[in-house]
Design a protein around this motif. Structure first.
Motif, PDB file in Angstrom:
ATOM      1  N   ARG A 289       0.836  -1.206   0.000  1.00  0.00           N
ATOM      2  CA  ARG A 289       0.000   0.000   0.000  1.00  0.00           C
ATOM      3  C   ARG A 289       0.871   1.257   0.000  1.00  0.00           C
ATOM      4  NH1 ARG A 289      -2.100  -0.552   4.712  1.00  0.00           N
ATOM      5  NH2 ARG A 289      -3.417  -2.263   3.953  1.00  0.00           N
TER       6      ARG A 289
ATOM      7  N   ALA B  92      -8.349  -0.306   2.468  1.00  0.00           N
ATOM      8  CA  ALA B  92      -7.259  -0.085   3.413  1.00  0.00           C
ATOM      9  C   ALA B  92      -7.821   0.213   4.798  1.00  0.00           C
ATOM     10  CB  ALA B  92      -6.400   1.090   2.947  1.00  0.00           C
TER      11      ALA B  92
ATOM     12  N   LYS C  38      -4.016   4.301   5.592  1.00  0.00           N
ATOM     13  CA  LYS C  38      -4.370   4.461   4.177  1.00  0.00           C
ATOM     14  C   LYS C  38      -3.209   5.032   3.373  1.00  0.00           C
ATOM     15  CE  LYS C  38      -9.394   5.033   4.557  1.00  0.00           C
ATOM     16  NZ  LYS C  38      -9.736   3.957   3.615  1.00  0.00           N
TER      17      LYS C  38
END
Length: 597
Positions: free
Chosen positions: A32, A87, A92
């Protein structure tokens, strides 16, 4: 029995299960964050804005950063499973603060790479200042040095906002940047600025302040700036040339300001090119015969005077047609009168004569201007180029008249402009007998009073601008002739044949390993290569600043602007920085809510 089997299988133990889940979570978090890093890096290297007007989930356009994340997710299922709505709320990695933090880490890595390139080598600084979009004074700092492989490098290092442009304020800002990256002022061997008094002042200028700390920091006035000053002086101080550029500005204003007239000019030129291509007068080719427009000369834009003259020659017939149309169909008497005066100017032999003469003279100096702006240019070669430019101008003066007047004659005939009788008596002023000189013919006036006089003035300006103490390096440079220094070794080495510059010599010394033998010569060559030639790199930095800090992004913080600029300008360094190393730096700065290791 199943419970017994579970107890006997180590992979099913609870600590192993927790470890597997933790490893999976770390991989998801790193993926991510890596996606965010890749998006931030790409946007910064392309000078794109990050945020949008409306970044809410309901928005049809959430800004470049979010839209790029969505596009990345659309082409990679693994990424789609861990970013944005998938997420966790505490990891995030999409907030503006996170974006700026990642950008700062990336910019710091780029600066550290530049610092590693410099190593223990001597360096020089190139500094200039300009206003940004928010009307703040920004100072660009560029470092010039020779790397370990013998290549001359000019690296953009930082941009600093200053409240004022006094020499003390500028020096404080520069020293703060150098100290922050462990660059000692004592290792500075050159300073490159423009000719402003706060920069070049002998007592209280920026160069004088640094010379007090380091007497070896040799100051060089930007060669390209000196050349531009010589061109501007020629355009202002020679009456006939000043009148010419006044008329040229009037033509550009009349033809180029209005979109309607500008389009009319382009359409006429396009039709003219089509006819010439059909008749075989022009050859086709990639990039040839493109539609262009007129250019306005500017005192602060390098090469703009030559560009304005050459563009008018190229668009001459089309510009004449538009001016004639305006003189008949203009909105009011003022416009029609001005257009009529400009049209009559273009029909005069003297205007065409000056147009071609300035194209010849400034074409010679423009070659020098373009070469001086190269990052790898060394000061000795630059001084040789200045001398070559003077020789070419002198050659034009002595041997170029016949070919030149022939070109002007052909141009006038093709554009139906009346040619004067060169052997006739030249009438000065209003033509009254008391104002005349019986010994002056028209050819004498154009050849002596214009052709020779304008070239002489340009030569005089070049002599005046390039007679500072910098030119003394030409005498010292004679000791750097490789044919004299290496008569018994290097001269007979085939790898050292046909050298054209000191930078090539420096690279060959490294490639052949002779740098360890002739280390003092290598040091001397590197010191000369380190001296600045022009501040073109700082000018390019300000051009980049216009792309990054636009009207819609005029509230950028200074640190954010500096990080964006160093990544955009030094993108070849930023591109090679591994995302995993950025993740590690990101994780080590402070405690993170989500595990990344």
């Amino acid at each position: 029995m199943n419970n017994l089997n579970s107890l006997s299988d180590p992979s099913l133990h609870i600590d192993k299960r927790i470890q597997v889940q933790d490893s999976k979570l770390v991989l998801q978090n790193r993926l991510r964050l890596k996606t965010t890093i890749d998006c931030v890096k790409w946007l910064a290297m392309q000078a794109c804005a990050f945020r949008g007007h409306d970044e809410s989930s309901e928005s049809s356009n959430r800004g470049n950063f979010y839209e790029m994340l969505k596009y990345t997710a659309s082409i990679n299922e693994n990424i789609a499973e861990v970013i944005l709505e998938n997420a966790p709320g505490n990891a995030k990695y999409t907030s503006p603060d996170i974006q700026k933090e990642i950008l700062n880490i990336l910019a710091t890595r780029v600066r550290n790479k530049i610092r590693e390139e410099i190593g223990d080598a001597k360096f020089c600084i190139l500094v200039d200042e300009a206003l940004d979009e928010s009307n703040k004074e920004q100072m660009a700092i560029v470092l010039r040095f020779v790397n370990r492989d013998g290549f001359v490098q000019e690296r953009f290092f930082d941009v600093v906002s200053v409240d004022e442009t006094s020499a003390k304020t500028l020096k404080k800002g520069i020293c703060n940047v150098l100290t922050r990256h462990n660059l000692q002022v004592e290792n500075m061997r050159g300073q490159g600025y423009d000719g402003a008094s706060n920069m070049r002042g002998a007592w209280n200028g920026l160069q004088a302040l640094f010379l007090k700390d380091c007497p070896y920091a040799y100051y060089v006035h930007c060669f390209a700036h000196q050349l531009q000053l010589a061109l501007v002086a020629a355009a202002k101080d020679v009456p006939d040339v000043w009148k010419f550029f006044s008329k040229l500005n009037s033509i550009v204003n009349l033809v180029g300001v209005s979109p309607k007239r500008h389009m009319e000019l382009k359409n006429i030129k396009a039709a003219e090119l089509a006819d010439m291509l059909a008749s075989g007068e022009l050859a086709t080719g990639k990039g040839a015969n493109q539609s262009r427009s007129l250019q306005r000369p500017g005192a602060t834009r390098w090469g703009s005077h030559f560009g304005a003259v050459s563009k008018l020659i190229e668009m001459f017939t089309a510009a004449q047609t538009v001016l004639e149309s305006i003189s008949k169909n203009g909105l009011n008497n003022n416009i029609r009168g001005e257009a009529n005066g400009a049209y009559k100017s273009t029909k005069s032999f003297k205007f065409c004569f000056l147009l071609f003469l300035l194209n010849e003279v400034m074409g010679i100096t423009d070659c020098l201007c373009q070469v001086l702006q190269r990052k790898s240019q060394d000061i000795i070669n630059a001084l040789d180029l200045v001398s070559a430019t003077k020789c070419n101008l002198q050659k034009l003066r002595q041997d170029g008249w016949d070919a030149f007047i022939g070109d002007v004659t052909l141009f006038c005939i093709s554009n139906k402009i009346d040619m004067p009788d060169m052997s006739a008596h030249y009438k000065e002023g209003t033509g009254r007998s008391c104002q005349q000189n019986d010994n002056i013919t028209i050819e004498h006036y154009y050849r002596i009073d214009l052709f020779n006089a304008i070239i002489d003035f340009q030569l005089l300006e070049l002599d005046n601008r390039f007679t500072e103490r910098t030119t003394r390096l030409l005498v010292l440079s004679s000791a750097l002739n490789p044919l004299k220094l290496y008569e018994y070794d290097v001269f007979h080495n085939p790898k050292f044949q046909n050298l054209t510059s000191l930078s090539e010599l420096c690279r060959r010394l490294v490639e052949t390993g002779k740098v360890s033998i002739y280390f003092l010569i290598d040091r001397l060559v590197r010191l000369v290569l380190t001296l600045p030639v022009s501040t073109a790199t700082t000018e390019r930095a300000f051009s980049a600043m216009k792309l990054v800090k636009t009207t819609l992004r005029n509230k950028m913080e200074d640190g954010f602007l500096a990080d964006c600029l160093v990544i955009y300008i030094e993108r070849e360094l930023a591109r090679n920085i591994d995302s995993n190393s950025i993740i590690n730096d990101f994780y080590s700065i402070k405690n993170r809510r989500a595990p990344l290791k």
